[in-house]
Write an enzyme that holds these catalytic residues in place. Structure first.
Site, short mmCIF file in Angstrom:
data_model
loop_
_atom_site.label_atom_id
_atom_site.label_comp_id
_atom_site.label_asym_id
_atom_site.label_seq_id
_atom_site.Cartn_x
_atom_site.Cartn_y
_atom_site.Cartn_z
N ASP A 196 0.85 -0.94 0.70
CA ASP A 196 0.08 -0.10 -0.03
C ASP A 196 1.03 1.07 -0.28
O ASP A 196 2.21 1.54 0.91
CB ASP A 196 -0.74 -0.52 0.98
CG ASP A 196 -2.48 0.94 1.27
OD1 ASP A 196 -1.97 2.32 0.72
OD2 ASP A 196 -3.52 0.61 1.18
N SER A 213 -7.56 4.38 -1.63
CA SER A 213 -7.27 2.61 -1.51
C SER A 213 -8.23 2.15 -1.96
O SER A 213 -8.21 1.27 -1.82
CB SER A 213 -6.18 2.06 -0.02
OG SER A 213 -4.96 2.72 0.47
N ASP A 242 -10.08 -2.86 6.97
CA ASP A 242 -9.81 -1.76 5.58
C ASP A 242 -9.92 -1.71 3.93
O ASP A 242 -10.28 -2.71 4.07
CB ASP A 242 -8.50 -0.86 6.53
CG ASP A 242 -8.48 0.45 6.00
OD1 ASP A 242 -8.68 1.15 6.56
OD2 ASP A 242 -6.65 0.37 5.42
N THR A 274 -8.09 -1.62 1.24
CA THR A 274 -7.62 -2.35 0.38
C THR A 274 -8.33 -3.95 0.61
O THR A 274 -8.82 -4.81 -0.42
CB THR A 274 -5.86 -3.00 0.34
OG1 THR A 274 -6.05 -1.23 0.31
CG2 THR A 274 -4.79 -3.53 0.26
N GLU A 295 -1.31 -7.85 1.94
CA GLU A 295 -1.06 -6.17 1.71
C GLU A 295 0.23 -5.78 3.01
O GLU A 295 -0.29 -6.19 4.21
CB GLU A 295 -2.87 -5.83 2.13
CG GLU A 295 -2.22 -4.07 2.16
CD GLU A 295 -3.23 -3.08 2.28
OE1 GLU A 295 -3.29 -2.02 2.06
OE2 GLU A 295 -3.55 -3.49 3.30
N HIS A 313 2.57 8.46 4.60
CA HIS A 313 2.34 9.65 5.07
C HIS A 313 2.93 10.44 5.71
O HIS A 313 2.64 12.26 6.18
CB HIS A 313 1.11 9.58 5.86
CG HIS A 313 -0.22 9.22 4.31
ND1 HIS A 313 -1.04 9.79 3.80
CD2 HIS A 313 -0.84 7.68 4.63
CE1 HIS A 313 -1.44 9.50 3.56
NE2 HIS A 313 -1.81 7.86 3.48
N ASP A 319 -1.28 -0.80 -4.72
CA ASP A 319 -2.73 0.61 -5.10
C ASP A 319 -2.71 1.84 -5.65
O ASP A 319 -2.93 2.58 -6.44
CB ASP A 319 -3.23 0.83 -3.94
CG ASP A 319 -3.01 1.12 -2.31
OD1 ASP A 319 -2.03 1.06 -3.04
OD2 ASP A 319 -3.84 0.67 -2.01
N HIS A 320 -1.33 2.66 -4.75
CA HIS A 320 -0.81 4.16 -5.33
C HIS A 320 0.07 3.91 -4.68
O HIS A 320 0.49 3.28 -3.74
CB HIS A 320 -2.36 4.89 -4.99
CG HIS A 320 -2.26 4.52 -3.03
ND1 HIS A 320 -1.86 5.40 -2.58
CD2 HIS A 320 -3.13 4.46 -2.78
CE1 HIS A 320 -1.96 4.77 -1.40
NE2 HIS A 320 -3.13 4.21 -1.63
N HIS A 355 -1.48 11.66 -0.90
CA HIS A 355 -1.75 10.06 -2.12
C HIS A 355 -1.01 11.25 -3.35
O HIS A 355 -1.81 12.35 -3.42
CB HIS A 355 -3.73 9.22 -2.23
CG HIS A 355 -2.91 8.78 -1.01
ND1 HIS A 355 -4.19 7.57 -1.07
CD2 HIS A 355 -2.71 8.45 -0.05
CE1 HIS A 355 -4.80 6.77 -0.49
NE2 HIS A 355 -3.45 6.84 0.53
#
Length: 453
Positions: free
Chosen positions: A39, A82, A133, A135, A257, A266, A304-305, A417
């Protein structure tokens, strides 16, 4: 939510049509799929990890995989969260941010995990975040908003996912789910475990296991010694999941994940990103080695990003960063509130930065820090993790880290993101489909096709 039998009837019908269309070019079905999602892990996070853990020419295990592609990462809103990213990858549909395998009209979207169940394969989801969560949820549930943790937990069990490992215990409790889902899981035949020693003792031939190792997300790797954590690593969870799922003679689908790569990113937390990515990379090595030995197994690694635009700059202070032993979130927990409760004492701010990051903050810098950790609407302090974001950004800036600035992150609905494309690495049969540049909605098509007979 459709009952599982009804959902699978829909998927089965689509599957039959899909199979007939491609009969002429049919290849042997891939027996097992191991999907590893880092992630928030873009190329920058990978380069940061390989440079910090090795040197400028060091290669991570994932970088040694034979098939390589690039995936674009948008949602219908532009920069994705996500939930929308996971939905695109799991179902092949772009949706709004926050949606979990559901479109804007409320229609549920079937995932590759659903498809695997149609093929009578065992299924599993793992996350170092909460298993409810965004994902992991996109593979095993369908809800209009990612915050519906209790409902997601219900659907994970109702959809008969065989292996469920990670954090998120609170979402399985009566207060969140409306019923005691842990008790329900036990009645359904799941083995239930809460720490790494119990996980080691799980018997693979029993077939079903729920492991919930934290009420919320699992702790950062770097904080676990200080917190006396009994949580398993992603490698330990992946190893056990494969042991259990591979007992199924029809094969399995596993999504694992490395979620806290994103959380560390972050916070502009370089040593945190490195530690979480190395755990993720060790899990990849195990999966590839297992696939190489057992055959007919596809291993796919992707993000995912990307989060916070990480890059290795020329003047980055590698030594100082790698001497930091705990996360910014942990540091935030050591700050002392003032009597008013809407700031931290200047002394504690300066002490925490010095003790944990070896940085000397002036009184002016400490006061500026205080001004950036207060909610504008009511004057209350940020949650601990967001205070950690501010701590991490200061550490990053003073050590010349290439990341999105804190003031830009503050303007972002996703918390930093980016629209950056992310790499795909793949090993095993039929993974050539990941070569080249693809949309995130095209990602699942390769997985769907790999499971057709």
């Amino acid at each position: 939510m459709l009952k599982k039998s009804k959902r699978l009837m829909v998927v089965a019908s689509l599957f039959l049509i899909f199979s007939l269309v491609f009969t002429a070019a049919a290849q042997a079905e891939v027996k097992n799929i191991i999907l590893m999602i880092g992630d928030g892990m873009g190329i920058g996070q990978m380069d940061m990890t390989r440079y910090m853990a090795g040197d400028k020419d060091y290669k991570l295990e994932m970088m040694k995989m034979p098939n390589v592609g690039l995936m674009m990462t948008s949602s219908t809103e532009g920069v994705t969260d996500s939930a929308a990213a996971g939905t695109a990858m799991a179902t092949g549909n772009k949706v709004y941010n926050g949606a979990v395998a559901m479109n804007k009209n409320g229609a549920e979207l079937d995932s590759v995990l659903d498809f695997a169940e149609v093929r009578n394969k065992a299924t599993g989801i793992i996350s170092t975040n909460m298993v409810t969560d965004a994902t992991p949820a996109t593979f095993a549930a369908s809800v209009k908003d990612r915050g519906m943790g209790g409902e997601i937990a219900k659907q994970i069990l109702d959809n008969d996912v065989d292996v469920v490992l990670g954090g998120g215990r609170e979402d399985f409790m009566k207060e969140e789910a409306g019923e005691d889902l842990i008790a329900k899981a036990k009645k359904m035949g799941y083995q239930y475990v809460t720490d790494k020693e119990q996980l080691k003792r799980v018997m693979p031939m029993n077939g079903k296991v729920v492991g919930l190792f934290n009420d919320s997300y699992m702790n950062y790797i770097k904080d676990r010694d200080d917190l006396d954590s009994k949580e398993p690593s992603l490698l330990e969870m992946t190893t056990k999941a494969i042991d259990v799922l591979s007992e199924d003679e029809d094969g399995f689908f596993l999504m694992a994940e490395g979620a806290r790569i994103d959380h560390a990113a972050h916070a502009a937390d370089v040593p945190g990103v490195v530690a979480e990515t190395l755990d993720f990379d060790a899990s990849i090595k195990y999966a590839v080695d297992w696939a190489r030995e057992n055959g007919n197994t596809m291993v796919v690694v992707v993000a995912d990003h990307e989060t916070l635009g990480f890059s290795v700059t020329e003047p980055i202070n590698k030594e100082a960063l790698m001497n930091i032993e705990v996360s910014p979130e942990y540091m935030a927990g050591k700050l002392v509130e003032t009597e008013s409760g809407n700031a931290y004492t200047i002394d504690s701010i300066q002490r925490v930065f010095k003790e944990y990051a070896n940085l000397e903050l002036t009184e002016r810098e400490a006061r500026e820090f205080n001004s950036n950790i207060v909610n504008e609407d009511d004057g209350s302090l940020y949650y601990q993790y967001k205070v950690g974001w501010q701590i991490g950004s200061i550490i990053a800036k003073k050590n010349n880290v290439g990341v999105v600035a804190a003031d830009v992150r503050a303007k972002s609905d996703t918390g930093g993101h980016t629209l950056n494309s992310v790499p795909i690495f793949a090993f095993g049969p039929e993974t050539e489909g990941f070569n080249g540049v693809i949309q995130n909605t095209e990602f699942s098509k390769v997985l769907f096709e790999a499971m057709r007979p």
